[in-house]
Design a protein around this motif. Structure first.
Motif, PDB file in Angstrom:
ATOM      1  N   ALA A 147     -26.259 -68.926  49.818  1.00 38.45           N
ATOM      2  CA  ALA A 147     -26.311 -67.734  48.956  1.00 38.45           C
ATOM      3  C   ALA A 147     -27.575 -66.918  49.185  1.00 38.45           C
ATOM      4  O   ALA A 147     -27.625 -65.738  48.844  1.00 38.45           O
ATOM      5  CB  ALA A 147     -26.232 -68.157  47.487  1.00 38.45           C
ATOM      6  N   SER A 148     -28.598 -67.542  49.783  1.00 39.71           N
ATOM      7  CA  SER A 148     -29.853 -66.807  49.985  1.00 39.71           C
ATOM      8  C   SER A 148     -29.724 -65.756  51.081  1.00 39.71           C
ATOM      9  O   SER A 148     -30.449 -64.759  51.086  1.00 39.71           O
ATOM     10  CB  SER A 148     -30.986 -67.767  50.332  1.00 39.71           C
ATOM     11  N   GLN A 149     -28.772 -65.967  52.024  1.00 39.95           N
ATOM     12  CA  GLN A 149     -28.629 -65.004  53.124  1.00 39.95           C
ATOM     13  C   GLN A 149     -28.178 -63.629  52.642  1.00 39.95           C
ATOM     14  O   GLN A 149     -28.790 -62.615  53.001  1.00 39.95           O
ATOM     15  CB  GLN A 149     -27.685 -65.563  54.180  1.00 39.95           C
ATOM     16  N   PRO A 150     -27.081 -63.547  51.822  1.00 42.63           N
ATOM     17  CA  PRO A 150     -26.717 -62.224  51.301  1.00 42.63           C
ATOM     18  C   PRO A 150     -27.830 -61.589  50.479  1.00 42.63           C
ATOM     19  O   PRO A 150     -28.045 -60.375  50.542  1.00 42.63           O
ATOM     20  CB  PRO A 150     -25.476 -62.517  50.448  1.00 42.63           C
ATOM     21  N   ARG A 151     -28.559 -62.431  49.720  1.00 36.94           N
ATOM     22  CA  ARG A 151     -29.647 -61.886  48.911  1.00 36.94           C
ATOM     23  C   ARG A 151     -30.732 -61.298  49.796  1.00 36.94           C
ATOM     24  O   ARG A 151     -31.276 -60.234  49.506  1.00 36.94           O
ATOM     25  CB  ARG A 151     -30.221 -62.968  47.993  1.00 36.94           C
ATOM     26  N   ARG A 152     -31.050 -62.016  50.876  1.00 36.49           N
ATOM     27  CA  ARG A 152     -32.075 -61.493  51.789  1.00 36.49           C
ATOM     28  C   ARG A 152     -31.607 -60.204  52.442  1.00 36.49           C
ATOM     29  O   ARG A 152     -32.381 -59.268  52.631  1.00 36.49           O
ATOM     30  CB  ARG A 152     -32.416 -62.543  52.848  1.00 36.49           C
ATOM     31  N   ARG A 153     -30.305 -60.165  52.814  1.00 41.35           N
ATOM     32  CA  ARG A 153     -29.776 -58.964  53.431  1.00 41.35           C
ATOM     33  C   ARG A 153     -29.819 -57.789  52.453  1.00 41.35           C
ATOM     34  O   ARG A 153     -30.207 -56.674  52.811  1.00 41.35           O
ATOM     35  CB  ARG A 153     -28.346 -59.211  53.905  1.00 41.35           C
ATOM     36  N   ASP A 154     -29.442 -58.019  51.218  1.00 38.12           N
ATOM     37  CA  ASP A 154     -29.484 -56.962  50.200  1.00 38.12           C
ATOM     38  C   ASP A 154     -30.913 -56.482  49.974  1.00 38.12           C
ATOM     39  O   ASP A 154     -31.157 -55.275  49.848  1.00 38.12           O
ATOM     40  CB  ASP A 154     -28.896 -57.470  48.879  1.00 38.12           C
ATOM     41  N   ALA A 155     -31.845 -57.425  49.926  1.00 43.96           N
ATOM     42  CA  ALA A 155     -33.246 -57.059  49.710  1.00 43.96           C
ATOM     43  C   ALA A 155     -33.765 -56.205  50.864  1.00 43.96           C
ATOM     44  O   ALA A 155     -34.489 -55.220  50.652  1.00 43.96           O
ATOM     45  CB  ALA A 155     -34.096 -58.322  49.555  1.00 43.96           C
ATOM     46  N   ARG A 156     -33.368 -56.585  52.103  1.00 43.93           N
ATOM     47  CA  ARG A 156     -33.800 -55.814  53.267  1.00 43.93           C
ATOM     48  C   ARG A 156     -33.213 -54.396  53.233  1.00 43.93           C
ATOM     49  O   ARG A 156     -33.907 -53.417  53.521  1.00 43.93           O
ATOM     50  CB  ARG A 156     -33.382 -56.534  54.548  1.00 43.93           C
ATOM     51  N   GLN A 157     -31.933 -54.288  52.871  1.00 38.56           N
ATOM     52  CA  GLN A 157     -31.288 -52.981  52.796  1.00 38.56           C
ATOM     53  C   GLN A 157     -31.905 -52.126  51.693  1.00 38.56           C
ATOM     54  O   GLN A 157     -32.081 -50.914  51.873  1.00 38.56           O
ATOM     55  CB  GLN A 157     -29.793 -53.160  52.575  1.00 38.56           C
ATOM     56  N   ASN A 158     -32.231 -52.747  50.570  1.00 37.80           N
ATOM     57  CA  ASN A 158     -32.879 -52.007  49.482  1.00 37.80           C
ATOM     58  C   ASN A 158     -34.213 -51.440  49.946  1.00 37.80           C
ATOM     59  O   ASN A 158     -34.548 -50.278  49.670  1.00 37.80           O
ATOM     60  CB  ASN A 158     -33.103 -52.916  48.274  1.00 37.80           C
ATOM     61  N   ARG A 159     -34.985 -52.259  50.650  1.00 47.13           N
ATOM     62  CA  ARG A 159     -36.287 -51.808  51.140  1.00 47.13           C
ATOM     63  C   ARG A 159     -36.124 -50.664  52.138  1.00 47.13           C
ATOM     64  O   ARG A 159     -36.875 -49.678  52.091  1.00 47.13           O
ATOM     65  CB  ARG A 159     -37.036 -52.975  51.784  1.00 47.13           C
ATOM     66  N   GLU A 160     -35.144 -50.772  53.033  1.00 48.46           N
ATOM     67  CA  GLU A 160     -34.916 -49.721  54.025  1.00 48.46           C
ATOM     68  C   GLU A 160     -34.525 -48.406  53.343  1.00 48.46           C
ATOM     69  O   GLU A 160     -34.983 -47.331  53.750  1.00 48.46           O
ATOM     70  CB  GLU A 160     -33.833 -50.162  55.004  1.00 48.46           C
ATOM     71  N   ARG A 161     -33.684 -48.491  52.308  1.00 44.77           N
ATOM     72  CA  ARG A 161     -33.295 -47.271  51.590  1.00 44.77           C
ATOM     73  C   ARG A 161     -34.493 -46.665  50.866  1.00 44.77           C
ATOM     74  O   ARG A 161     -34.664 -45.445  50.835  1.00 44.77           O
ATOM     75  CB  ARG A 161     -32.172 -47.564  50.604  1.00 44.77           C
ATOM     76  N   LEU A 162     -35.325 -47.511  50.290  1.00 41.47           N
ATOM     77  CA  LEU A 162     -36.526 -47.010  49.621  1.00 41.47           C
ATOM     78  C   LEU A 162     -37.450 -46.306  50.612  1.00 41.47           C
ATOM     79  O   LEU A 162     -38.002 -45.241  50.305  1.00 41.47           O
ATOM     80  CB  LEU A 162     -37.270 -48.174  48.948  1.00 41.47           C
ATOM     81  N   ILE A 163     -37.605 -46.880  51.795  1.00 42.85           N
ATOM     82  CA  ILE A 163     -38.444 -46.268  52.832  1.00 42.85           C
ATOM     83  C   ILE A 163     -37.877 -44.906  53.226  1.00 42.85           C
ATOM     84  O   ILE A 163     -38.608 -43.903  53.315  1.00 42.85           O
ATOM     85  CB  ILE A 163     -38.546 -47.185  54.069  1.00 42.85           C
ATOM     86  N   ASP A 164     -36.571 -44.847  53.463  1.00 44.88           N
ATOM     87  CA  ASP A 164     -35.933 -43.595  53.884  1.00 44.88           C
ATOM     88  C   ASP A 164     -36.088 -42.513  52.822  1.00 44.88           C
ATOM     89  O   ASP A 164     -36.430 -41.364  53.129  1.00 44.88           O
ATOM     90  CB  ASP A 164     -34.450 -43.825  54.183  1.00 44.88           C
ATOM     91  N   GLU A 165     -35.823 -42.878  51.576  1.00 45.75           N
ATOM     92  CA  GLU A 165     -35.899 -41.887  50.504  1.00 45.75           C
ATOM     93  C   GLU A 165     -37.341 -41.490  50.211  1.00 45.75           C
ATOM     94  O   GLU A 165     -37.606 -40.343  49.849  1.00 45.75           O
ATOM     95  CB  GLU A 165     -35.224 -42.420  49.242  1.00 45.75           C
ATOM     96  N   ALA A 166     -38.268 -42.433  50.366  1.00 49.65           N
ATOM     97  CA  ALA A 166     -39.679 -42.094  50.172  1.00 49.65           C
ATOM     98  C   ALA A 166     -40.125 -41.072  51.206  1.00 49.65           C
ATOM     99  O   ALA A 166     -40.808 -40.092  50.872  1.00 49.65           O
ATOM    100  CB  ALA A 166     -40.535 -43.355  50.267  1.00 49.65           C
TER     101      ALA A 166
END
Length: 233
Positions: free
Chosen positions: A11-30
């Protein structure tokens, strides 16, 4: 009939993937919002545009300066990635051209860079992680002058200033943005020794009507922004 047992789902793999995608979206929008409003852009608006909660933003970047540092580190990595391409250029002059093209293109494509660089100078005025790259460009400029391709009175900092000027077209938007390559070619002509062959300029200049439309469009946007700030006050 027997069935093979499946390995347990991590279950940690999807969580890590979601966390990485969230960070990437934050970077893009920032990057997008800082390009519009500078480094003091609303962190809440960055989170909203990235479709994450404010808590997620602060989990990734506890302070505004942490966000700026992350954006700065990404920018440096992008800059350093160009070095191998420049080193592979057949001549020092070709390396100078490639350096100015890549840097101008980089600045035009990401108008958030100048305000990020300015804020980093305030956050950590002694940090000079790009000093090795700057030394590399200085040696390239020196070789281009020795080869007789570059004016002897040009310095590597001249290139940095000129490219920054060309890159600022990205902050103007509209019809200006697409003009960077043509304007850079004019600058490069001024850097070459006079007897060197001057290549044909790429693209075409803006027509009078296109130039006026672009200028007036910027003026209208400025007026709307001024009206908005007055009404907000």
């Amino acid at each position: 009939m027997t069935t093979s047992a499946r390995p347990p789902q991590d279950a940690s793999q999807p969580r890590r993937r979601d966390a990485r995608q969230n960070r990437e979206r934050l970077i893009d929008e920032a990057r997008s919002l800082i390009a519009e409003h500078g480094v003091d852009a609303s962190l809440e608006e960055i989170a909203r545009r990235a479709d994450v909660g404010v808590a997620t933003l602060y989990r990734n970047f506890p302070t505004r300066d942490d966000l700026v540092r992350a954006l700065y580190d990404i920018a440096l990595a992008e800059l350093f990635a160009v070095r191998g391409e420049i080193e592979a250029a057949p001549t020092a002059w070709a390396g100078v051209v490639l350096y100015t093209e890549r840097l101008a293109e980089w600045l035009v494509a990401d108008p958030s860079l100048p305000p990020i660089l300015k804020r980093m100078a305030t956050i950590d005025p002694t940090a000079r992680p790009s000093v090795e790259f700057e030394s590399f460009i200085a040696s390239l400029v020196l070789q281009a002058k020795k080869d007789g391709d570059l004016r002897p009175d040009v310095d590597s900092m001249d290139l940095a200033v000129l490219v920054t000027m060309i890159g600022s077209l990205g902050t103007l938007g509209g019809g200006y943005t697409g003009q960077w390559r043509r304007q850079l070619s004019l600058v490069l002509d001024g850097l070459r020794m006079p007897e060197k062959t001057r290549p044909k300029l790429p693209g075409r200049p803006l027509s009078v009507k296109e130039f006026q439309a672009t200028v007036h469009g910027l003026t209208r946007r400025a007026k709307r922004a001024a009206r908005g700030s007055r009404s907000a006050g």
